[in-house]
Design an enzyme around this catalytic site. Structure first.
Site, mmCIF file in Angstrom:
data_model
loop_
_atom_site.group_PDB
_atom_site.id
_atom_site.type_symbol
_atom_site.label_atom_id
_atom_site.label_comp_id
_atom_site.label_asym_id
_atom_site.label_seq_id
_atom_site.Cartn_x
_atom_site.Cartn_y
_atom_site.Cartn_z
ATOM 1 N N THR A 1 -9.391 -4.441 -8.615
ATOM 2 C CA THR A 1 -10.772 -4.749 -8.244
ATOM 3 C C THR A 1 -11.042 -6.260 -8.228
ATOM 4 O O THR A 1 -11.690 -6.773 -7.298
ATOM 5 C CB THR A 1 -11.747 -4.041 -9.214
ATOM 6 O OG1 THR A 1 -11.522 -2.625 -9.148
ATOM 7 C CG2 THR A 1 -13.192 -4.321 -8.843
ATOM 8 N N LYS B 1 0.864 -1.189 0.000
ATOM 9 C CA LYS B 1 0.000 0.000 0.000
ATOM 10 C C LYS B 1 0.896 1.233 0.000
ATOM 11 O O LYS B 1 1.942 1.251 0.658
ATOM 12 C CB LYS B 1 -0.885 -0.009 1.259
ATOM 13 C CG LYS B 1 -1.689 1.274 1.491
ATOM 14 C CD LYS B 1 -2.751 1.485 0.442
ATOM 15 C CE LYS B 1 -3.453 2.833 0.608
ATOM 16 N NZ LYS B 1 -4.384 3.114 -0.505
ATOM 17 N N CYS C 1 -2.696 9.632 -6.303
ATOM 18 C CA CYS C 1 -3.829 9.313 -5.417
ATOM 19 C C CYS C 1 -4.912 10.373 -5.584
ATOM 20 O O CYS C 1 -4.644 11.559 -5.387
ATOM 21 C CB CYS C 1 -3.403 9.256 -3.961
ATOM 22 S SG CYS C 1 -4.851 9.038 -2.888
HETATM 23 O O1 HRO Z 1 -5.912 5.342 -0.728
HETATM 24 C C1 HRO Z 1 -6.572 5.735 -1.704
HETATM 25 O O2 HRO Z 1 -7.623 6.370 -1.588
HETATM 26 C C2 HRO Z 1 -6.111 5.506 -3.078
HETATM 27 C C3 HRO Z 1 -4.821 5.700 -3.503
HETATM 28 CL CL1 HRO Z 1 -3.542 6.101 -2.456
HETATM 29 C C4 HRO Z 1 -4.497 5.573 -4.877
HETATM 30 O O3 HRO Z 1 -3.371 5.770 -5.339
HETATM 31 N N1 HRO Z 1 -5.508 5.254 -5.722
HETATM 32 C C5 HRO Z 1 -6.763 5.024 -5.298
HETATM 33 O O4 HRO Z 1 -7.650 4.720 -6.111
HETATM 34 N N2 HRO Z 1 -7.058 5.163 -3.970
#
Ligand code: HRO
Length: 319
Positions: free
Chosen positions: A280, A48, A137
């Site tokens: 997904t 993550k 993000c």
């Molecule tokens: O954590 C998120 O909300 C998130 C991240 Cl860091 C990202 O790079 N892409 C995404 O769809 N969600």
């Protein structure tokens, strides 16, 4: 696995036993989840995205699959354990005991200085993991995606690339204009140790609404969130192919977006992907998807007489 088919690949000079691994964000926040990936049939794992300090992320509900298998929406807000947790995981990562899978570490500092501080700590530890900086993000309120600010992204790379020294990657948002593919690729080609780009992060700030309740489906940001899954396949393929065509020889593209079966994985490689991540579908199906999709891709390759990914990578035809 179909006989005589080899799904192995190389990314940033490192061998992956097969081309599939998790999209950052799915099954990779905690050590327990990362260990599940090690046990699975993935060919690598990525953590993550880490920030300097741990984060709880946005309020729930913050992820949901959408009806009819079209995909998902998320507004997680970068929940993570903080970079020291992933640095520790990387220090303890046993390459002999992990089926030959390389470890990728995703970093998503909330400022360039945070990225500098995290990269410096990884440099000091001198580990064989590969760093990937997330410029995309879409879900942290008040923090626009750096990938859409070309000047800001170039400035960040100017600081970070020489600091990282080794080959590294970046995670990009989807682009939707040919001029933007040109501008972005010209920037990336200036940085020799930028080894690969990962295309695409979720399609930012979609909105999903439930007819019955008349409510949006995720709570943060009034329901605006990143779209993933099958509905983003064609945008993902376009970004993979656009960068495959534009990046200097030696630079690579990792494909992510819309892979539900061997068929979409085959399309990603045809478009130019050196490896393929699954988001997904992994979230919805669990790690068994790596076994299934590897088998499906092997069968497609065998039926076409392809033995390795090199036989068809980037060879998509135009009528
Ligand atoms: O954590 C998120 O909300 C998130 C991240 Cl860091 C990202 O790079 N892409 C995404 O769809 N969600």
């Amino acid at each position: 696995m179909a006989a005589n088919v080899d799904l192995s690949t190389n990314v940033a000079g490192v061998k992956l036993p097969n081309l599939f691994y998790n999209a950052s964000g799915v099954m990779c926040q905690t050590e327990k989840e990362l260990n599940q990936l090690i046990e699975s049939d993935s060919g690598a794992l990525i953590t993550k995205s880490a920030t300097f300090l741990p984060r709880e992320g946005n309020p729930s509900p913050r992820y949901t699959a959408l009806p009819n298998g079209i995909g998902s929406i998320n507004s997680m807000g970068l929940p993570n354990e903080g970079y020291e947790y992933y640095l520790n995981f990387a220090k303890n990562y046993n390459y002999n005991n992990s089926k030959g899978k390389p470890l990728f570490i995703s970093l998503s500092g909330l400022s360039v200085q945070d990225n500098v501080n995290m990269i410096t700590a990884f440099n000091d530890a001198d580990l064989p993991c590969i760093l990937e900086v997330n410029f995309s993000c879409p879900n942290v309120p008040g923090k626009p995606q750096l990938g859409y600010d070309f000047e800001g992204m170039e400035n960040a790379l100017t600081v970070l690339a020489p600091l990282i020294k080794k080959p590294f990657g970046i995670k990009l948002p989807p682009y939707f204009d040919i001029a933007h593919f040109d501008i972005a690729a010209n920037i990336f080609n200036k940085f020799e140790n930028l080894a690969y780009v990962t295309c695409i992060n979720s399609v930012g700030n979609g909105l999903a609404i439930d007819v019955e309740t008349e409510q949006v489906l995720v709570k943060p940001k009034d329901g605006f969130g990143g779209l993933g899954g099958l509905m983003v396949l064609n945008t993902a393929l376009a970004n993979v192919n656009a960068f495959y065509r534009r990046l200097s020889p030696g630079k690579q593209v990792i494909g992510v977006g819309g892979v539900t079966s061997g068929k979409e994985a085959f399309m990603h490689v045809l478009a130019g992907a050196s490896a393929v991540q699954i988001g997904t579908t992994l979230k919805e199906e669990g790690e068994g998807c790596f076994t299934r999709i590897s088998k499906e891709l092997s069968e497609i390759m065998a039926s076409k007489g392809y033995k390795t990914l090199d036989d068809f990578r980037g060879k998509v035809k135009t009528p």
